[in-house]
Design a protein around this motif. Structure first.
Motif, mmCIF file in Angstrom:
data_model
loop_
_atom_site.group_PDB
_atom_site.id
_atom_site.type_symbol
_atom_site.label_atom_id
_atom_site.label_comp_id
_atom_site.label_asym_id
_atom_site.label_seq_id
_atom_site.Cartn_x
_atom_site.Cartn_y
_atom_site.Cartn_z
ATOM 1 N N MET A 1083 0.838 -1.190 0.000
ATOM 2 C CA MET A 1083 0.000 0.000 0.000
ATOM 3 C C MET A 1083 0.871 1.237 0.000
ATOM 4 N N VAL A 1084 0.260 2.299 -0.434
ATOM 5 C CA VAL A 1084 0.998 3.534 -0.631
ATOM 6 C C VAL A 1084 0.993 4.380 0.629
ATOM 7 N N SER A 1085 0.866 3.674 1.755
ATOM 8 C CA SER A 1085 0.485 4.399 2.962
ATOM 9 C C SER A 1085 1.510 5.435 3.432
ATOM 10 N N ASP A 1086 2.790 5.206 3.208
ATOM 11 C CA ASP A 1086 3.712 6.205 3.784
ATOM 12 C C ASP A 1086 4.074 7.330 2.807
ATOM 13 N N MET A 1087 3.603 7.231 1.586
ATOM 14 C CA MET A 1087 3.816 8.349 0.669
ATOM 15 C C MET A 1087 2.787 9.433 0.955
ATOM 16 N N THR A 1088 3.081 10.659 0.515
ATOM 17 C CA THR A 1088 2.037 11.663 0.559
ATOM 18 C C THR A 1088 1.114 11.407 -0.623
ATOM 19 N N HIS A 1089 -0.176 11.399 -0.357
ATOM 20 C CA HIS A 1089 -1.132 11.097 -1.426
ATOM 21 C C HIS A 1089 -1.565 12.379 -2.098
ATOM 22 N N THR A 1090 -1.709 12.307 -3.402
ATOM 23 C CA THR A 1090 -2.222 13.447 -4.140
ATOM 24 C C THR A 1090 -3.421 12.975 -4.935
ATOM 25 N N ALA A 1091 -4.516 13.703 -4.773
ATOM 26 C CA ALA A 1091 -5.771 13.206 -5.307
ATOM 27 C C ALA A 1091 -5.994 13.592 -6.754
ATOM 28 N N MET A 1543 -12.210 26.469 4.246
ATOM 29 C CA MET A 1543 -12.159 25.101 4.756
ATOM 30 C C MET A 1543 -13.258 24.188 4.206
ATOM 31 N N PRO A 1544 -14.548 24.579 4.299
ATOM 32 C CA PRO A 1544 -15.585 23.674 3.782
ATOM 33 C C PRO A 1544 -15.360 23.329 2.310
ATOM 34 N N PHE A 1545 -14.918 24.305 1.555
ATOM 35 C CA PHE A 1545 -14.674 24.079 0.129
ATOM 36 C C PHE A 1545 -13.564 23.041 -0.055
ATOM 37 N N LEU A 1546 -12.500 23.171 0.710
ATOM 38 C CA LEU A 1546 -11.392 22.229 0.596
ATOM 39 C C LEU A 1546 -11.824 20.827 1.006
ATOM 40 N N ARG A 1547 -12.604 20.763 2.073
ATOM 41 C CA ARG A 1547 -13.062 19.443 2.537
ATOM 42 C C ARG A 1547 -13.965 18.778 1.498
ATOM 43 N N CYS A 1548 -14.865 19.564 0.925
ATOM 44 C CA CYS A 1548 -15.744 19.036 -0.117
ATOM 45 C C CYS A 1548 -14.905 18.580 -1.310
ATOM 46 N N SER A 1549 -13.933 19.405 -1.683
ATOM 47 C CA SER A 1549 -13.108 19.072 -2.847
ATOM 48 C C SER A 1549 -12.336 17.787 -2.591
ATOM 49 N N ALA A 1550 -11.828 17.627 -1.369
ATOM 50 C CA ALA A 1550 -11.085 16.414 -1.056
ATOM 51 C C ALA A 1550 -11.978 15.189 -1.218
ATOM 52 N N LEU A 1551 -13.217 15.296 -0.686
ATOM 53 C CA LEU A 1551 -14.157 14.180 -0.862
ATOM 54 C C LEU A 1551 -14.413 13.912 -2.333
ATOM 55 N N PHE A 1552 -14.605 14.984 -3.082
ATOM 56 C CA PHE A 1552 -14.971 14.861 -4.488
ATOM 57 C C PHE A 1552 -13.861 14.165 -5.275
ATOM 58 N N PHE A 1553 -12.629 14.649 -5.143
ATOM 59 C CA PHE A 1553 -11.542 14.054 -5.927
ATOM 60 C C PHE A 1553 -11.201 12.653 -5.435
ATOM 61 N N SER A 1571 -7.640 20.575 12.357
ATOM 62 C CA SER A 1571 -8.282 21.133 11.156
ATOM 63 C C SER A 1571 -7.687 20.577 9.870
ATOM 64 N N HIS A 1572 -6.502 20.028 9.915
ATOM 65 C CA HIS A 1572 -5.924 19.366 8.748
ATOM 66 C C HIS A 1572 -5.698 20.277 7.565
ATOM 67 N N PHE A 1573 -5.532 21.538 7.794
ATOM 68 C CA PHE A 1573 -5.414 22.446 6.662
ATOM 69 C C PHE A 1573 -4.268 22.030 5.734
ATOM 70 N N GLU A 1574 -3.095 21.794 6.314
ATOM 71 C CA GLU A 1574 -1.926 21.433 5.499
ATOM 72 C C GLU A 1574 -2.152 20.125 4.757
ATOM 73 N N HIS A 1575 -2.689 19.125 5.486
ATOM 74 C CA HIS A 1575 -2.894 17.825 4.861
ATOM 75 C C HIS A 1575 -3.835 17.919 3.691
ATOM 76 N N LEU A 1576 -4.864 18.732 3.882
ATOM 77 C CA LEU A 1576 -5.822 18.898 2.787
ATOM 78 C C LEU A 1576 -5.126 19.519 1.580
ATOM 79 N N CYS A 1577 -4.314 20.555 1.819
ATOM 80 C CA CYS A 1577 -3.621 21.224 0.729
ATOM 81 C C CYS A 1577 -2.726 20.230 -0.008
ATOM 82 N N ASN A 1578 -2.008 19.420 0.758
ATOM 83 C CA ASN A 1578 -1.143 18.436 0.120
ATOM 84 C C ASN A 1578 -1.938 17.463 -0.730
ATOM 85 N N TYR A 1579 -3.003 16.972 -0.143
ATOM 86 C CA TYR A 1579 -3.818 15.983 -0.833
ATOM 87 C C TYR A 1579 -4.399 16.571 -2.120
ATOM 88 N N LEU A 1580 -4.728 17.859 -2.055
ATOM 89 C CA LEU A 1580 -5.372 18.493 -3.202
ATOM 90 C C LEU A 1580 -4.379 19.185 -4.121
#
Ligand SMILES: [Zn+2]
Ligand SMILES: [Zn+2]
Ligand SMILES: [Zn+2]
Ligand SMILES: [Zn+2]
Ligand SMILES: [Zn+2]
Ligand SMILES: [Zn+2]
Ligand SMILES: [Zn+2]
Length: 1785
Positions: A1083-1091, A1543-1553, A1571-1580
């Motif tokens: 699994m790709v678990s220790d990499m940073t994931h990009t959606a 924040m809500p926009f980022l969270r929705c976008s993360a779910l969407f992608f 709040s996961h702001f950084e993690h969300l940014c990375n993921y997105l």
């Protein structure tokens, strides 16, 4: 037609306006004959003001009436300007200390259970809140109108009669003061004059019966031909009948007819036509003809307009009098004087008498006006209240007679005023002594019950509907009697004694008519043909129950009265039994050397009645005699020697034998009426004065006679004498096999008889029978109720008898016997029996029903087993009898009793055939146990010199007598304890032997008479150990068996699993294999994931296998295979709406392309997660449809789902669904075949390329649309047009999906379109893809909100299972889903996950079945809203676009453009750029609308890089908006705003992608809390410092931002001319509810119907979403919706909730869920009483408080869009809900 004939409305006479009140009054002051003068004035003016046309104009009439008619009176009365005069009167007035507020319908009223003298004493809310009772045990009800506040009435309250407000005046009213002393002589005289004239005028005209002629002194000179056709109210015809008739009779519209009917119902009459006599007469005849068919016709009169005018003014006048006397108590007293003054015709001619006596002839409106006047005048003046009460009592018989003929409800009858006098103790007492009220009421009552049989008993056999109606009315007399008796005298005068006993005589007469009524005879051979009438007699008994008890209570208060009453009662009983032994041959019975003479009577052959009120009253009095010790103090005064015990017991015994025989099945052919009678005889509502008293009567009998004789008579009545007097009956019977049924029957009778003996000896908990007090009695009831099971407060209250004050006395003792357990989120608070009370449990408690008895037995044995005790349930230790009953215990050691015991034991020992039964034995053992307890008690309490005469142990040790020489009872018991067939009774037998030995020891130690040695004691001891081991082994086997059964049971409960065993196993295996695979895969678990984007994390392809719930075949989800679908429910939603006033006006023209940020109307998709083959589903749905059609033809019933609208229930979990979503693989992977990630354009380049492509498309499009003639030119243009490199607009990609999947894509797309826009399905409509994208975006947004509000992490904690696999196991999941715990358990998250994934993938794939050019068109338009092009005129400005909807639309429409692009730009690049572009637009949106003020707390430390960047960006904006944007200096604030807003926009976008591309979420985001702001940014794939985005694309962004800011709407907003949504949007909540429910009731009681001008709403209903109060369930507020009449709630749901509504019905305290027009259900309200229970219908009236958890639960249902589903489940569970016309609420 009609309108032509109707004369024009006549305008008011000009002279009216010139009429001066002062002048007229002046004239009157001079007048010699004031009456004539005033009458002339009225005769002249009244018809000029009132009744000028077909419809009343209340405001104008009131205005004129005040100026011309009432004004002069006020001037006259005051002798000056009334404004001055009245305020002077008010100042000198000493106001009453009574509140007297008259209650409106629905107004809350409060009574104090501690202090109110009776439950009719109530307070208004204001007084209650200012009183001491608010901290007491109060009861809250809503008033039915009428009645007034009793604050200040010292007789109504034991304590705290005044509230704070009314207390102020009490110091001054020490002595009764004449209120007239505050008025001047002049005023008194003038008031008297004018009141007398006006009151008389009003009475005269209201009681006037002629239809076209006025009283002579009011007759007019010139009389016009104007008449009214007046329709009167009755209680016979329904609203619908009246409306229908009116439409026919007066040619009006339905709406007008509804208006007429509503007024008739409210006011009692309404003119339905105005015109000449003929014209009105014609309408009258039509109405009469139309309504006379089945019933009596509606009452209609044709009345001359002037009469109606005077009557209207008469009413006005009465209200005016009511308000005038409010200024001064003096004026009030004058009015009372005038009203009660005897008229010229002597007795009964006062104005008050005249009104009362014509009450039943007046219409409803007139009655209520004068009743109100009486309440505010006569009842508020203590002196006149008394006089009025006397008048009322004198007229009582006549008033009741009138009421009986009248068909109006009691609430609008003057007889209802009785409560005002009769419950006031001094008045009631005065009326009893002076007016003989008790006797009058009872005699009046008897007058109305005329049907008697030959013996003079009531007869209800031929009981018609009319009789039933009258009978109901008669019952109000019993209520009056109850009022009179409710407060008991503290002192007795001789007068009172005499009059009470007179009343008691009358009452005995009444009871005598009931003694023996409705007799029954056992039916043999044939079944009865017709069920005899029995309800009337029982109704009477039930209504009288409290009166009978209160009569006894009164008697108990005075010894003289008690003695007299006892004598009278006995005399009447003797009369009833006259001829008791006549004509019958006496018969002599003998057993055991005893013999007794009795009559020959057989319950099973002769007449027997359940109704014996005289016997029972005597039994009650006998107990009182015992309790008050009258019997010992004045034995000479009591006729004790006259008592004939056999006579006393005869009828009660017959009644009890009847019950036993019914139980033994001997009366089966008599049908249900008898079963019902027996039921009520024992029921908690009746038993106190029926069953209980019969037991007392038998106890009385036994205590006064030889118990052997008693038992012999009893055996004879039970028809068992033969059996026990025949030796060897057992052996004989067992040899004859023919009479099995008869033996069975006899067995039951023996059991019943033994039970009766147990009760006679054991039931000594009534004070007077045993040495106990009332508390012991209630404690014992509660102990036995709680022995069955723990109970809620209301359950317990229902099982206990209530007294006349509706009290059970439970609260005072409950603490002593039970623990309270608080309720959880559902359910109720429960009382549990304290363990130490278990020893008081009596298995044969006489109030147990059979079912209760066996439940209690089971529960108590289980408890004993748990406590590792033996399971014997021996009789409890009992309190001693009172002396009068003391000899009763001897029945236990009587010879006949011992014979019975011995016989039964003998049968058991013989153990042959069916002559004995276990219950028989159990009862005998219980009786033996009771006897032993009794003897032990006697021994323990014995005084030194006394000898205990109770020698049961001795008697049972003796062997039986010759000739049988049977062993002793004791010996038999010893034998039985080892009998293998008596396993269950062994513990009890052992207990008996143990107790026996204990008694023996006591006897030995006190050296009283020795008891024979028990032979088997030693044997007993040794056998015990062996036995113990054996029993242990058996218990172990039993436990194992039980466990096995339990396991099987739980298996069966999961009936899904049971039905689908194979499937269940498969899935388990599958589950296992899949998780194994996942565990092994790197699994790709220790990499940073990009959606998303070119750097998107690649995920290994997972194969997905699913199983169809219908055919249970497994299948892999593939592009080319048959479609698999999920059951889904699509609904419109306003849950996220920030603007409820907005809704789609014209769905056909509505353009949903851009979602407004207020999210005012969205489309939500939900699913239970159950998967089927598309074709399996299709077949299933077809069958549902066919079934529904058949059902409709047959039954015309509704279902909980609307098949015509495509609704069905999920075949597995029965969730409401209306479409299916196809299951798809990640769609992007299918189209992303051309993956060149090297050399991708940056944002600027990309935007340029896309713009070029769009331009090209637009040119092409235009050409396609231009007519063919210009073909050549077109071609030229194409050449001219430089197609961007690699762009091939003629290329059309091939759809990769199978036909079946394509079909499902269209099906779901069309369903979303149809439901979302509420239009007819049209798969071609260009808006279909938009609706699909919108539903995807909206559903993600709503789930993001739920997760946010609940503080839940964005992704489920079960990432492996989330990814790519859907299981069919979660049937339990569905159940929890149904219970709306979502998403608190991981299972629920799986369902959300399945649903969102399918929905996103579907939305992404839908373009493949839509027209390519349409989707391209949408893309162009969406794109243009951010990147302005040439051809798009009116696009919304960026303030008016929801950016997440825009993002989803752009991303999902993009493939339609990209598929024609062969330049090498990948989809992923497009996604990334689109996302960045929309994100930047959102940031600008947030900055523009940011509302936070800079506060002083500016961060002092040097601003960071990010903060400076934001500030710079903001400054740019400031510049572009021409400085219209407010200046900000703090980058820190700005950054904070932007981060919070985005924040809500980022969270929705993360779910969407995530769902779109299937990239697993990084584990960090799954943690709760941060709040996961950084993690969300990375993921997105966003830079952490997102301002960098702007800097990286400086050039193009500058242009774009400028264009956004230059929009006029933005300018208007910044200049404050319009509003805009700011970010983050707050989650919607249900309205705030008050803590105390009564404040809601109060609020609702002030609520007026918004349509019928000032009327109280009958069913005020609160919308919990927006807080609007509505007038529900009423004709007045019906509106038309889509061509149908709907109630206010349904109409409101359409605007407030897109068809879904959550309401609180305030008067019922009930939550109402509505969905559409046909669906609805009631839901438990969020208000609980102190016992943790809701009170739907406000029946119990305990104070209610808001339970926040439960309210949150309702809010959660709403947030989850589960209201419709909840309704579906409720309707499936309770079919009656389906039949309700929800749309009328
Ligand atoms: Zn009050
Ligand atoms: Zn008060
Ligand atoms: Zn109180
Ligand atoms: Zn299938
Ligand atoms: Zn389901
Ligand atoms: Zn209304
Ligand atoms: Zn609302």
């Amino acid at each position: 037609m009609a309108s032509e004939l109707e004369p024009e409305v006549q305008g008011p006479d000009r002279s009216l306006l010139e009429c001066s009140a002062e002048e007229t009054a002046g004239k009157w002051l001079q007048a010699t004959d004031l009456t004539r003068e005033v009458n002339q004035h009225l005769a002249h003016y009244v018809p000029k003001i009132y009744c000028r046309g077909p419809n009343p104009f209340p405001q104008k009439e009131d205005m004129l009436a005040h100026q011309v008619l009432l004004g002069p009176m006020e001037w006259y009365l005051c002798g000056e300007d009334p404004e001055l005069g009245f305020s002077k009167l008010e100042q000198t007035n000493k106001p009453s200390h009574l509140c007297g507020r008259v209650f409106k319908v629905g107004e809350p009223t409060y009574s104090c259970r501690d202090c109110a003298v009776d439950p009719t004493c109530v307070l208004c809310m204001e007084c209650f809140l200012g009183s001491i009772h608010r901290d007491h045990r109060y009861r809250m009800t809503t008033s039915g109108g009428g009645g007034f506040c009793d604050c200040g009435d010292t007789e109504a309250w034991k304590e705290g009669p005044y509230c704070q407000k009314h207390e102020l005046n009490t110091s001054e009213i020490e002595e009764e003061e004449d209120p007239l002393v505050h008025l001047s002589e002049d005023v008194i005289a003038r008031t008297y004059n004018i009141f007398a004239i006006m009151f008389r005028y009003a009475v005269e005209i209201l009681t006037w019966e002629k239809e076209s002629e006025l009283p002579p002194d009011l007759e007019m000179v010139e009389k016009s031909d104007t008449y009214y056709c007046m329709l009167f109210n009755d209680e016979v015809h329904t609203y619908e009948q009246v409306i229908y008739t009116l439409q026919k009779a007066v040619n009006c519209t339905q709406k007008e007819a509804i208006g007429f009917a509503t007024t008739v119902d409210r006011d009692g009459r309404r003119s339905v036509r105005y015109g000449d006599f003929q014209y009105c007469e014609q309408a009258k005849s039509v109405i009469v003809r139309n309504t006379s068919r089945q019933t009596k016709p509606l009452k209609v009169q044709v009345m001359h307009s002037s009469i109606v005018a005077h009557q209207n003014f008469g009413l006005k006048l009465l209200s005016w009098l009511g308000s005038i006397i409010g200024y001064s108590d003096g004026l009030r007293r004058i009015l009372c004087q005038v009203g009660l003054q005897e008229g010229p015709n002597g007795e009964n001619s006062s104005l008050v008498d005249r009104l009362m006596l014509s009450d039943s002839k007046l219409w409803k409106g007139a009655r209520s006006v004068y009743h109100q006047l009486f309440m505010s005048s006569l009842l508020m003046d203590l002196k006149y209240k008394k006089l009025f009460a006397v008048r009322f009592a004198k007229n009582y018989q006549q008033l009741q007679r009138d009421f009986m003929e009248d068909d109006h409800e009691r609430a609008v009858s003057v007889t209802a005023l009785s409560v005002q006098f009769f419950t006031a103790p001094t008045l009631a007492r005065m009326l009893i002594t002076e007016e003989n009220l008790m006797t009058i009421i009872i005699k009046t009552f008897m007058d109305h019950l005329r049907h008697r049989d030959a013996q003079g008993r009531f007869q209800f056999e031929r009981y018609t509907a009319l009789q039933a109606f009258k009978f109901r009315r008669v019952q109000s007399l019993i209520l009056d009697l109850k009022y009179v008796l409710i407060s008991k005298p503290t002192e007795w005068s001789d007068d009172l004694r005499q009059k009470f006993l007179e009343g008691f005589d009358a009452f005995l007469e009444l009871l005598k008519c009931m003694q023996g009524m409705d007799p029954v005879t056992r039916q043999v051979g044939q079944h009865i043909e017709m069920e005899p009438e029995w309800e009337a007699a029982f109704t009477l008994q039930m209504k009288l129950t409290h009166v009978i008890s209160m009569m006894q209570d009164w008697c108990a208060l005075d010894e003289k009265v008690l003695i007299e009453a006892y004598k009278k009662c006995l005399a009447v009983l003797t009369q009833c039994h006259g001829g008791f032994t006549d004509g019958e041959q006496p018969v002599t019975l003998s057993i055991c050397g005893h013999s007794v003479e009795t009559i020959r009577y057989c319950v099973s052959k002769e007449k027997v009645s359940i109704h014996l009120p005289v016997s029972r009253l005597l039994a009650g009095l006998h107990v009182l005699v015992s309790k008050s010790e009258v019997a010992y103090k004045f034995p000479e005064l009591l006729p004790l020697s006259e008592l004939s015990p056999p006579m006393l017991i005869e009828h009660p015994l017959r009644c009890l034998v009847l019950c036993a025989q019914v139980h033994a099945g001997m009366w089966r052919r008599n049908g249900f009426s008898l079963v019902n009678q027996i039921y009520y005889y024992h029921n908690v509502k009746c038993r106190r004065e029926m069953f209980d008293k019969d037991i007392v009567m038998l106890q009385t009998g036994v205590s006064m006679m030889d118990p052997n004789h008693f038992l012999m008579i009893m055996l004879s009545r039970f028809e068992l004498h033969q059996i026990f007097s025949t030796p060897d009956y057992g052996k004989k019977i067992s040899s004859e096999t023919t009479h099995k049924d008869l033996v069975q029957q006899n067995n039951t009778l023996i059991e019943e008889m033994l039970y009766l003996i147990i009760m006679l000896v054991g039931e000594r908990f009534s004070p007077g029978v045993g040495q106990v007090n009332a508390t012991d009695e209630i404690k014992r009831e509660i102990i036995h109720q709680l022995s069955i099971k723990p109970m809620a407060h209301s359950e317990l209250v229902k099982s206990l008898p209530e007294d006349e004050n509706k009290e059970t006395g439970m609260e005072s003792v409950i603490e002593a016997v039970a623990h309270f357990k608080k309720p959880g989120l559902t359910g109720r608070g429960m009382y549990e029996l304290k363990p130490e009370c278990a020893k008081e449990f009596n298995l044969y408690f006489y109030h147990f029903s059979r079912a209760e008895q066996s439940k209690a037995e089971e529960a108590q044995r289980k408890l004993k087993r748990q406590n590792k005790e033996d399971t014997a349930l021996p009789p409890p230790v009992l309190p001693p009898f009172c002396p009068l009953f003391a000899s009763l215990v001897n029945i236990l050691q009587s010879d006949v009793m011992l014979l019975i015991m011995r016989t039964v034991l003998q049968w058991t020992v013989e153990h042959n055939g069916h002559v004995w039964s276990e219950s028989m034995l159990q009862r005998v053992l219980h009786l033996i146990g009771m006897a032993l307890q009794e003897e032990k008690q006697h021994l323990e309490n014995v005084m030194e010199e006394h000898v205990v005469t109770f020698t049961f142990t001795q008697k049972i040790s003796k062997p039986g007598e010759a000739p049988n020489n049977s062993p002793s009872i004791l010996a038999m018991l010893e034998t039985l304890q080892n009998a293998p067939y008596l396993e269950v009774h062994k513990d009890m037998i052992r207990w008996i032997l143990k107790t026996f030995n204990a008694i023996k020891k006591i006897r030995e130690s006190s050296s009283t008479s020795p008891v024979a040695e028990t032979e088997g004691t030693i044997m007993e001891e040794s056998s015990r150990d062996k036995d113990k081991a054996e029993r242990k082994r058996k218990a172990e086997i039993a436990r194992l068996r039980r466990e096995k059964i339990m396991a099987q049971m739980s298996e069966m409960q999961r009936h899904f699993i049971d039905e689908n065993k194979e499937l269940f196993q498969q899935t388990l295996e599958l589950d296992a294999s899949i998780s194994a695979v996942l565990d092994n895969s790197p699994m790709v678990s220790d990499m940073t994931h990009t959606a998303l984007g070119p750097a998107q994390t690649r995920v290994p392809e997972q194969r997905q296998f699913v199983t169809c719930i219908l055919c249970q075949e497994e299948q892999e989800v593939k592009v080319e295979s048959r479609a698999m679908v999920l059951a889904a429910f699509v609904q419109r939603s306003t849950v996220l709406s920030k603007n409820r006033s907005k809704f789609i006006q014209d769905p056909e023209k509505y353009d949903p392309l851009f979602m407004h940020p207020d999210l005012s109307c969205g489309t939500h998709t939900g699913s239970c997660g159950h998967i089927m083959h598309a074709h399996c589903w299709q077949r299933y749905f077809d069958s549902v449809q066919a079934k529904e059609q058949r059902r409709q033809q047959r039954l015309r019933l509704h279902t909980s789902y609307d098949v015509e609208n495509g609704e069905f229930l999920c075949p597995l979990c029965e969730c409401l669904s209306n479409t299916v979503i196809p299951l798809l693989l990640p769609p992007r992977n299918i189209f992303n075949s051309r993956l060149h990630f090297s050399d991708q354009p940056n944002l600027t380049q990309w935007i340029r390329t896309i713009s070029q492509q769009i331009k090209a498309l637009q040119v092409l499009r235009k050409e396609e649309n231009t007519p063919n003639t210009a073909l050549s030119k077109n071609l030229e243009n194409v050449d001219e047009l430089q197609l961007p490199e690699g762009f091939r607009p003629d290329f059309h990609p091939k759809n990769p999906y199978s036909e079946s999947i394509k079909e499902m894509l269209t099906t779901f797309g069309t369903a979303t379109y149809k439901v979302g826009l509420k239009v007819h399905p049209n798969e071609e409509d260009p808006r279909v893809p938009i609706m699909c994208w919108g539903s995807c975006a909206y559903t993600i947004q709503s789930i993001e909100r739920i997760l946010n509000d609940e503080d839940k992490p964005l992704f489920s904690p079960l990432p492996c299972r989330l990814f790519g696999f859907t299981t069919t196991t979660p049937h339990q999941h569905c159940l929890t889903f149904r219970k709306h715990l979502l998403p608190s358990s991981p299972n629920d998250l799986i369902i959300i996950d399945d649903c969102l994934r399918s929905l996103t993938r579907f939305a992404a794939a839908h373009w493949t079945v839509a027209s390519l050019s349409v989707v391209q068109g949408h893309f162009c338009k969406l794109f243009a809203s951010l990147v302005p092009g040439d051809n798009h005129g009116d696009l919304p400005c960026i303030l008016d676009i929801d950016m997440f909807h825009l993002l989803v639309g752009l991303v999902l429409a993009f493939p339609a453009l990209q598929c024609q692009d062969f330049s090498g730009i990948s989809l992923g690049t497009g996604d990334l750029h689109i996302f960045h572009l929309v994100t930047m637009a959102h940031i600008i949106q947030i900055l523009l609308t940011s509302r936070t003020e800079e506060n002083g707390m500016d961060q002092e430390n040097a601003s960071g890089e990010e903060e400076l960047a934001v500030l710079a960006l903001y400054k740019t904006l400031h510049q572009y908006t021409g400085s219209a944007l407010k200046e900000m200096h703090s980058g820190w604030h700005l950054l904070r705003n932007v981060r919070a807003g985005i924040m809500p926009f980022l969270r929705c976008s993360a779910l969407f992608f995530h769902y779109l591309n299937g990239v697993p979420s990084p584990p960090e985001i799954q943690a709760t809390g941060t709040s996961h702001f950084e993690h969300l940014c990375n993921y997105l794939s966003l830079p952490n410092n997102f301002i960098c985005l702007f800097q990286e694309n400086k050039e193009i962004m500058k242009l774009l931002i400028e264009s956004w800011c230059h929009n006029t709407e933005v300018k208007r907003y910044l200049e404050g001319e319009r509003d805009a949504i700011s970010y983050p949007r707050e989650s919607n909540k249900l309205i705030d509810l008050p803590e105390d429910y009564s404040s809601l009731i109060n609020q609702a009681s002030n609520f007026l119907c918004p349509k019928s001008g000032g009327d109280k709403s009958r069913a005020p209903t609160l919308c919990l979403v927006c807080g609007t109060l509505l007038c529900s369930q009423s004709y007045c507020c019906q509106t038309e919706l889509e061509g149908e009449d709907v109630g206010a709630c349904t109409a409101h749901t359409y605007s407030c909730g897109s068809g879904v509504g959550i309401f609180l019905r305030v008067r019922e305290c009930q939550v109402l869920f509505l969905a559409g027009k046909t669906k609805g259900c009631f839901y438990s309200p969020p208000y609980l009483d102190d016992y943790g229970e809701t009170d739907q219908g406000l029946r119990r009236g305990n104070p209610l408080h808001l339970c926040r958890e439960r309210f949150k639960k309702i809010q959660k249902l709403w947030h989850q869009h589960s209201i419709t589903e909840e309704i579906g489940h409720a309707q499936e569970a309770n079919q009656t809900l389906v039949g309700i016309d929800w749309q009328h609420l």
